[in-house]
Write a protein that holds these residues in place. Structure first.
Motif, PDB file in Angstrom:
ATOM      1  N   ILE A  90      56.761  52.247  73.228  1.00 43.68           N
ATOM      2  CA  ILE A  90      56.869  51.872  74.635  1.00 43.68           C
ATOM      3  C   ILE A  90      56.524  50.398  74.717  1.00 43.68           C
ATOM      4  O   ILE A  90      55.429  49.987  74.321  1.00 43.68           O
ATOM      5  CB  ILE A  90      55.923  52.705  75.521  1.00 43.68           C
ATOM      6  N   LEU A  91      57.483  49.629  75.197  1.00 48.33           N
ATOM      7  CA  LEU A  91      57.333  48.180  75.232  1.00 48.33           C
ATOM      8  C   LEU A  91      57.463  47.661  76.660  1.00 48.33           C
ATOM      9  O   LEU A  91      58.261  48.187  77.448  1.00 48.33           O
ATOM     10  CB  LEU A  91      58.406  47.531  74.351  1.00 48.33           C
ATOM     11  N   ASP A  92      56.723  46.612  76.967  1.00 49.07           N
ATOM     12  CA  ASP A  92      56.790  45.971  78.278  1.00 49.07           C
ATOM     13  C   ASP A  92      58.030  45.087  78.372  1.00 49.07           C
ATOM     14  O   ASP A  92      58.575  44.659  77.352  1.00 49.07           O
ATOM     15  CB  ASP A  92      55.544  45.114  78.513  1.00 49.07           C
ATOM     16  N   GLY A  93      58.426  44.793  79.599  1.00 46.46           N
ATOM     17  CA  GLY A  93      59.504  43.830  79.833  1.00 46.46           C
ATOM     18  C   GLY A  93      60.894  44.370  79.589  1.00 46.46           C
ATOM     19  O   GLY A  93      61.751  43.682  79.023  1.00 46.46           O
ATOM     20  N   ALA A  94      61.171  45.596  80.036  1.00 42.67           N
ATOM     21  CA  ALA A  94      62.492  46.190  79.858  1.00 42.67           C
ATOM     22  C   ALA A  94      63.554  45.395  80.630  1.00 42.67           C
ATOM     23  O   ALA A  94      63.314  44.949  81.748  1.00 42.67           O
ATOM     24  CB  ALA A  94      62.484  47.641  80.343  1.00 42.67           C
ATOM     25  N   VAL A  95      64.711  45.216  80.004  1.00 43.22           N
ATOM     26  CA  VAL A  95      65.847  44.526  80.626  1.00 43.22           C
ATOM     27  C   VAL A  95      67.146  45.229  80.242  1.00 43.22           C
ATOM     28  O   VAL A  95      67.192  45.988  79.275  1.00 43.22           O
ATOM     29  CB  VAL A  95      65.932  43.033  80.197  1.00 43.22           C
ATOM     30  N   ASN A  96      68.190  44.960  81.014  1.00 47.11           N
ATOM     31  CA  ASN A  96      69.553  45.420  80.703  1.00 47.11           C
ATOM     32  C   ASN A  96      69.703  46.939  80.644  1.00 47.11           C
ATOM     33  O   ASN A  96      70.559  47.450  79.930  1.00 47.11           O
ATOM     34  CB  ASN A  96      70.041  44.810  79.375  1.00 47.11           C
ATOM     35  N   LEU A  97      68.859  47.656  81.394  1.00 50.38           N
ATOM     36  CA  LEU A  97      68.912  49.117  81.437  1.00 50.38           C
ATOM     37  C   LEU A  97      68.977  49.575  82.894  1.00 50.38           C
ATOM     38  O   LEU A  97      68.633  48.821  83.805  1.00 50.38           O
ATOM     39  CB  LEU A  97      67.670  49.723  80.769  1.00 50.38           C
ATOM     40  N   ALA A  98      69.387  50.816  83.106  1.00 53.87           N
ATOM     41  CA  ALA A  98      69.388  51.385  84.459  1.00 53.87           C
ATOM     42  C   ALA A  98      67.975  51.316  85.027  1.00 53.87           C
ATOM     43  O   ALA A  98      67.006  51.647  84.330  1.00 53.87           O
ATOM     44  CB  ALA A  98      69.876  52.832  84.416  1.00 53.87           C
ATOM     45  N   SER A  99      67.855  50.886  86.269  1.00 43.64           N
ATOM     46  CA  SER A  99      66.526  50.693  86.867  1.00 43.64           C
ATOM     47  C   SER A  99      65.730  51.988  86.951  1.00 43.64           C
ATOM     48  O   SER A  99      64.510  51.978  86.844  1.00 43.64           O
ATOM     49  CB  SER A  99      66.648  50.056  88.250  1.00 43.64           C
ATOM     50  N   ASN A 100      66.417  53.137  87.104  1.00 43.51           N
ATOM     51  CA  ASN A 100      65.715  54.416  87.197  1.00 43.51           C
ATOM     52  C   ASN A 100      65.280  54.950  85.833  1.00 43.51           C
ATOM     53  O   ASN A 100      64.724  56.040  85.734  1.00 43.51           O
ATOM     54  CB  ASN A 100      66.543  55.455  87.961  1.00 43.51           C
ATOM     55  N   LEU A 101      65.504  54.177  84.792  1.00 45.35           N
ATOM     56  CA  LEU A 101      65.069  54.540  83.449  1.00 45.35           C
ATOM     57  C   LEU A 101      63.794  53.787  83.075  1.00 45.35           C
ATOM     58  O   LEU A 101      63.046  54.194  82.197  1.00 45.35           O
ATOM     59  CB  LEU A 101      66.185  54.194  82.462  1.00 45.35           C
ATOM     60  N   ILE A 102      63.558  52.692  83.776  1.00 49.91           N
ATOM     61  CA  ILE A 102      62.418  51.832  83.492  1.00 49.91           C
ATOM     62  C   ILE A 102      61.191  52.342  84.244  1.00 49.91           C
ATOM     63  O   ILE A 102      61.268  52.654  85.425  1.00 49.91           O
ATOM     64  CB  ILE A 102      62.748  50.373  83.882  1.00 49.91           C
ATOM     65  N   ASP A 104      57.501  52.421  86.123  1.00 49.96           N
ATOM     66  CA  ASP A 104      56.983  51.608  87.232  1.00 49.96           C
ATOM     67  C   ASP A 104      56.307  50.324  86.747  1.00 49.96           C
ATOM     68  O   ASP A 104      56.320  49.320  87.449  1.00 49.96           O
ATOM     69  CB  ASP A 104      55.990  52.414  88.081  1.00 49.96           C
ATOM     70  N   ASP A 105      55.733  50.355  85.546  1.00 51.93           N
ATOM     71  CA  ASP A 105      55.062  49.161  85.021  1.00 51.93           C
ATOM     72  C   ASP A 105      56.013  48.209  84.290  1.00 51.93           C
ATOM     73  O   ASP A 105      55.582  47.229  83.683  1.00 51.93           O
ATOM     74  CB  ASP A 105      53.885  49.548  84.116  1.00 51.93           C
ATOM     75  N   GLY A 106      57.323  48.512  84.340  1.00 59.19           N
ATOM     76  CA  GLY A 106      58.320  47.643  83.713  1.00 59.19           C
ATOM     77  C   GLY A 106      58.552  47.900  82.241  1.00 59.19           C
ATOM     78  O   GLY A 106      59.261  47.157  81.569  1.00 59.19           O
ATOM     79  N   SER A 107      57.980  48.992  81.719  1.00 57.13           N
ATOM     80  CA  SER A 107      58.130  49.298  80.287  1.00 57.13           C
ATOM     81  C   SER A 107      59.287  50.268  80.045  1.00 57.13           C
ATOM     82  O   SER A 107      59.786  50.915  80.965  1.00 57.13           O
ATOM     83  CB  SER A 107      56.825  49.880  79.734  1.00 57.13           C
ATOM     84  N   ILE A 108      59.680  50.350  78.777  1.00 58.37           N
ATOM     85  CA  ILE A 108      60.727  51.278  78.360  1.00 58.37           C
ATOM     86  C   ILE A 108      60.336  51.870  77.005  1.00 58.37           C
ATOM     87  O   ILE A 108      59.717  51.197  76.177  1.00 58.37           O
ATOM     88  CB  ILE A 108      62.113  50.588  78.267  1.00 58.37           C
ATOM     89  N   ALA A 109      60.681  53.138  76.810  1.00 58.21           N
ATOM     90  CA  ALA A 109      60.423  53.827  75.539  1.00 58.21           C
ATOM     91  C   ALA A 109      61.701  53.782  74.704  1.00 58.21           C
ATOM     92  O   ALA A 109      62.751  54.263  75.139  1.00 58.21           O
ATOM     93  CB  ALA A 109      60.007  55.272  75.811  1.00 58.21           C
ATOM     94  N   LEU A 110      61.610  53.186  73.522  1.00 57.97           N
ATOM     95  CA  LEU A 110      62.765  53.032  72.643  1.00 57.97           C
ATOM     96  C   LEU A 110      62.445  53.553  71.245  1.00 57.97           C
ATOM     97  O   LEU A 110      61.315  53.436  70.772  1.00 57.97           O
ATOM     98  CB  LEU A 110      63.153  51.548  72.527  1.00 57.97           C
ATOM     99  N   ARG A 111      63.472  54.125  70.599  1.00 56.84           N
ATOM    100  CA  ARG A 111      63.322  54.577  69.220  1.00 56.84           C
ATOM    101  C   ARG A 111      64.567  54.182  68.437  1.00 56.84           C
ATOM    102  O   ARG A 111      65.685  54.379  68.904  1.00 56.84           O
ATOM    103  CB  ARG A 111      63.120  56.098  69.159  1.00 56.84           C
TER     104      ARG A 111
END
Length: 189
Positions: A90-102, A104-111
């Motif tokens: 889980i990393l901060d500063g998600a970009v270029n993804l659907a907003s409802n996937l990010i 609330d703290d702006g992070s995204i889980a990637l593998r």
């Protein structure tokens, strides 16, 4: 059906905004184009899951992962180089993804997946693919195709053929949250 035909069908479905069921490097997953907010909303509805609970995305490479995060901390690369099982970061500063996937703290889980089918699927799609367990929220994850409920099967647009006959134990990935400040938190072992 060959694996190549299966992947082609799945990619075509996602390009049209559809939702797929597919085998991953862990459990069977429900997936879609991670940049398509309508498709992401459908997955939340299928899983009967609150959209405040973020979902994981799969990518095929380090380079693709970097397209979805403003700044990948060095600790992420060090961690991914030494793990020996599927690990979601889980990393901060998600970009270029659907907003409802990010989150609330702006992070995204990637593998980054190394499993042949899901890796090829992500490579052919050329984008991140949502990867959430193929179950109604709160129910056990579908380790194998035979574990997927009929409700889930009926709700998606395409069900992959690859690995349907498999019957072996699979477990969800480890999840580790990495802060920009170097903080490391284990969410799921």
């Amino acid at each position: 059906m060959t694996r190549e035909e299966d992947i082609r069908q799945a990619v075509e479905t996602m390009r049209k905004g559809g939702v797929i069921l597919y085998p991953t490097d862990t459990v069977w997953g429900i997936g879609c184009d991670a940049t398509n907010a309508e498709a992401v909303a459908r997955i939340y509805k299928i899983k009967q899951r609150d959209d405040s609970k973020a979902m994981i995305c799969l990518v095929d490479s380090d380079a693709r992962l970097q397209r979805y995060v403003r700044n990948v901390p060095n600790v992420a690369w060090e961690l991914l180089d030494c793990v020996d099982k599927p690990t979601t970061v889980i990393l901060d500063g998600a970009v270029n993804l659907a907003s409802n996937l990010i989150a609330d703290d702006g992070s995204i889980a990637l593998r980054i997946t190394d499993e042949p089918f899901s890796k090829e699927l992500c490579y052919r799609f050329q984008k991140a693919v949502v990867s959430t367990s193929a179950n109604i929220s709160g129910e056990p994850a579908a380790q194998n195709y035979c574990d997927i409920s009929q409700d889930i099967l009926d709700a998606v647009d395409y069900v992959c053929w690859s690995r349907r006959q498999e019957h072996k134990p699979h477990t969800p990935s480890s999840i580790i949250k990495l802060g920009m400040d170097g903080e490391v938190r284990i969410i799921r072992k």
